[in-house]
Design a protein around this motif. Sequence first.
Motif, mmCIF file in Angstrom:
data_model
loop_
_atom_site.group_PDB
_atom_site.id
_atom_site.type_symbol
_atom_site.label_atom_id
_atom_site.label_comp_id
_atom_site.label_asym_id
_atom_site.label_seq_id
_atom_site.Cartn_x
_atom_site.Cartn_y
_atom_site.Cartn_z
ATOM 1 N N MET A 1 0.847 -1.189 0.000
ATOM 2 C CA MET A 1 0.000 0.000 0.000
ATOM 3 C C MET A 1 0.889 1.248 0.000
ATOM 4 S SD MET A 1 -2.785 1.588 -0.196
ATOM 5 C CE MET A 1 -3.887 0.177 -0.330
ATOM 6 N N TYR A 2 0.317 2.338 -0.477
ATOM 7 C CA TYR A 2 1.057 3.587 -0.593
ATOM 8 C C TYR A 2 1.168 4.310 0.753
ATOM 9 C CZ TYR A 2 -0.495 2.576 -5.347
ATOM 10 O OH TYR A 2 -0.763 1.956 -6.544
ATOM 11 N N ASN A 3 2.081 5.265 0.822
ATOM 12 C CA ASN A 3 2.168 6.071 2.030
ATOM 13 C C ASN A 3 0.944 6.989 2.129
ATOM 14 O OD1 ASN A 3 2.650 8.399 0.419
ATOM 15 N ND2 ASN A 3 4.867 8.058 0.483
ATOM 16 N N GLN A 4 0.813 7.645 3.275
ATOM 17 C CA GLN A 4 -0.381 8.437 3.541
ATOM 18 C C GLN A 4 -0.563 9.557 2.520
ATOM 19 O OE1 GLN A 4 -2.712 7.739 6.008
ATOM 20 N NE2 GLN A 4 -3.898 9.209 4.810
ATOM 21 N N SER A 5 0.534 10.161 2.105
ATOM 22 C CA SER A 5 0.451 11.261 1.145
ATOM 23 C C SER A 5 -0.125 10.792 -0.183
ATOM 24 C CB SER A 5 1.843 11.867 0.927
ATOM 25 O OG SER A 5 1.802 12.856 -0.072
ATOM 26 N N ARG A 6 0.339 9.634 -0.658
ATOM 27 C CA ARG A 6 -0.169 9.127 -1.927
ATOM 28 C C ARG A 6 -1.610 8.638 -1.796
ATOM 29 N NH1 ARG A 6 4.796 5.893 -4.984
ATOM 30 N NH2 ARG A 6 5.871 7.789 -5.698
ATOM 31 N N GLN A 7 -1.927 8.018 -0.676
ATOM 32 C CA GLN A 7 -3.313 7.606 -0.457
ATOM 33 C C GLN A 7 -4.250 8.812 -0.525
ATOM 34 O OE1 GLN A 7 -4.066 5.199 3.041
ATOM 35 N NE2 GLN A 7 -2.148 4.084 2.790
ATOM 36 N N SER A 8 -3.884 9.865 0.174
ATOM 37 C CA SER A 8 -4.715 11.063 0.184
ATOM 38 C C SER A 8 -4.804 11.675 -1.203
ATOM 39 C CB SER A 8 -4.145 12.088 1.172
ATOM 40 O OG SER A 8 -4.145 11.578 2.484
ATOM 41 N N GLY A 9 -3.672 11.672 -1.907
ATOM 42 C CA GLY A 9 -3.674 12.209 -3.261
ATOM 43 C C GLY A 9 -4.575 11.434 -4.195
ATOM 44 N N LEU A 10 -4.592 10.115 -4.047
ATOM 45 C CA LEU A 10 -5.429 9.292 -4.917
ATOM 46 C C LEU A 10 -6.909 9.435 -4.573
ATOM 47 C CD1 LEU A 10 -3.163 6.139 -5.185
ATOM 48 C CD2 LEU A 10 -3.854 7.632 -7.078
ATOM 49 N N ILE A 11 -7.222 9.611 -3.293
ATOM 50 C CA ILE A 11 -8.612 9.856 -2.911
ATOM 51 C C ILE A 11 -9.115 11.143 -3.560
ATOM 52 C CG2 ILE A 11 -10.151 10.420 -0.989
ATOM 53 C CD1 ILE A 11 -8.407 8.611 0.757
ATOM 54 N N ARG A 12 -8.284 12.185 -3.499
ATOM 55 C CA ARG A 12 -8.669 13.455 -4.134
ATOM 56 C C ARG A 12 -8.769 13.292 -5.643
ATOM 57 N NH1 ARG A 12 -4.890 15.370 -0.335
ATOM 58 N NH2 ARG A 12 -3.291 15.533 -1.973
ATOM 59 N N PHE A 13 -7.823 12.552 -6.219
ATOM 60 C CA PHE A 13 -7.832 12.339 -7.660
ATOM 61 C C PHE A 13 -9.103 11.621 -8.098
ATOM 62 C CE2 PHE A 13 -6.610 9.837 -11.445
ATOM 63 C CZ PHE A 13 -6.177 10.861 -12.277
ATOM 64 N N ALA A 14 -9.520 10.633 -7.314
ATOM 65 C CA ALA A 14 -10.732 9.876 -7.642
ATOM 66 C C ALA A 14 -11.999 10.663 -7.351
ATOM 67 C CB ALA A 14 -10.753 8.561 -6.864
ATOM 68 N N ARG A 15 -11.876 11.722 -6.564
ATOM 69 C CA ARG A 15 -13.003 12.571 -6.168
ATOM 70 C C ARG A 15 -14.014 11.802 -5.322
ATOM 71 N NH1 ARG A 15 -14.330 15.890 -11.708
ATOM 72 N NH2 ARG A 15 -15.192 13.850 -12.237
ATOM 73 N N VAL A 16 -13.485 11.074 -4.352
ATOM 74 C CA VAL A 16 -14.333 10.391 -3.367
ATOM 75 C C VAL A 16 -14.582 11.363 -2.224
ATOM 76 C CG1 VAL A 16 -14.537 8.476 -1.761
ATOM 77 C CG2 VAL A 16 -13.437 8.127 -3.982
ATOM 78 N N ASP A 17 -15.841 11.697 -2.002
ATOM 79 C CA ASP A 17 -16.217 12.651 -0.965
ATOM 80 C C ASP A 17 -17.214 12.006 -0.004
ATOM 81 O OD1 ASP A 17 -14.775 14.865 -2.160
ATOM 82 O OD2 ASP A 17 -16.366 14.915 -3.677
ATOM 83 N N ALA A 18 -17.537 12.711 1.061
ATOM 84 C CA ALA A 18 -18.573 12.253 1.988
ATOM 85 C C ALA A 18 -19.872 12.051 1.217
ATOM 86 C CB ALA A 18 -18.774 13.283 3.100
ATOM 87 N N GLY A 19 -20.474 10.872 1.397
ATOM 88 C CA GLY A 19 -21.722 10.551 0.720
ATOM 89 C C GLY A 19 -21.568 9.895 -0.637
ATOM 90 N N SER A 20 -20.325 9.705 -1.101
ATOM 91 C CA SER A 20 -20.105 9.098 -2.420
ATOM 92 C C SER A 20 -20.500 7.624 -2.436
ATOM 93 C CB SER A 20 -18.628 9.208 -2.828
ATOM 94 O OG SER A 20 -18.239 10.522 -3.087
#
Length: 210
Positions: A1-20
């Motif tokens: 698994m990726y480090n926290q920075s990359r995980q967070s970056g990929l979440i933003r890239f995928a546009r996963v938000d609250a309620g998705s």
Amino acid sequence: MYNQSRQSGLIRFARVDAGSTVIDVYPGDGDWTRIFSDAAGPEGRIYSFVPAEVAHFNNDPVGRMRTLAKEPGRENVEAVSADLLALPEVTQPADVLWLHLFYHDLHTALIRARGATAADFNRALYERLKPGGSYVIVDHAAAAGTGTGDTQSLHRIDPASVREEVEAAGFVLDAQSPMLANKDDPHAVKVFDPSIKGKTDRFAYRFVKR
């Protein structure tokens, strides 16, 4: 698994938000299912989708995802399994479709044995994604110009071939990220080779349904 920075970056890239609503296709150990479960929150919905084409594996991928869905705080997770092309029948319309290190498998004998093709699968995903939703693909890069020729032998795929196939289904490329790139990857060895395992050159594409 990726480090926290990359995980967070990929979440933003995928546009996963609250309620998705997210469909995690072939979730493996469930790492991304858990990450998306946390990101989407109690109002979200995460489908941990195990293709029937791999449900027979000895590590019991379906059972493992059902166990994950019973973990405390995972009430927003549902483990589902069906043939790849039947994905729309067992999930609700999604905001995000997520394929992590799996797209190349669409061109392998294992997946195609039950009749699924990349073209048919992409069309099924187009049907399931909400207008404006994100179809995100992260995968091991093959050398430019190799097309799908290394999918079986090296578990790699030429990013240009992925883009061509996905756009043919009606999706539009919205963004690409270099955050997982590795210029030192020779692209000529299998991704499980100790010399490159966990450090492959990877591309990240985000397509949208207009």
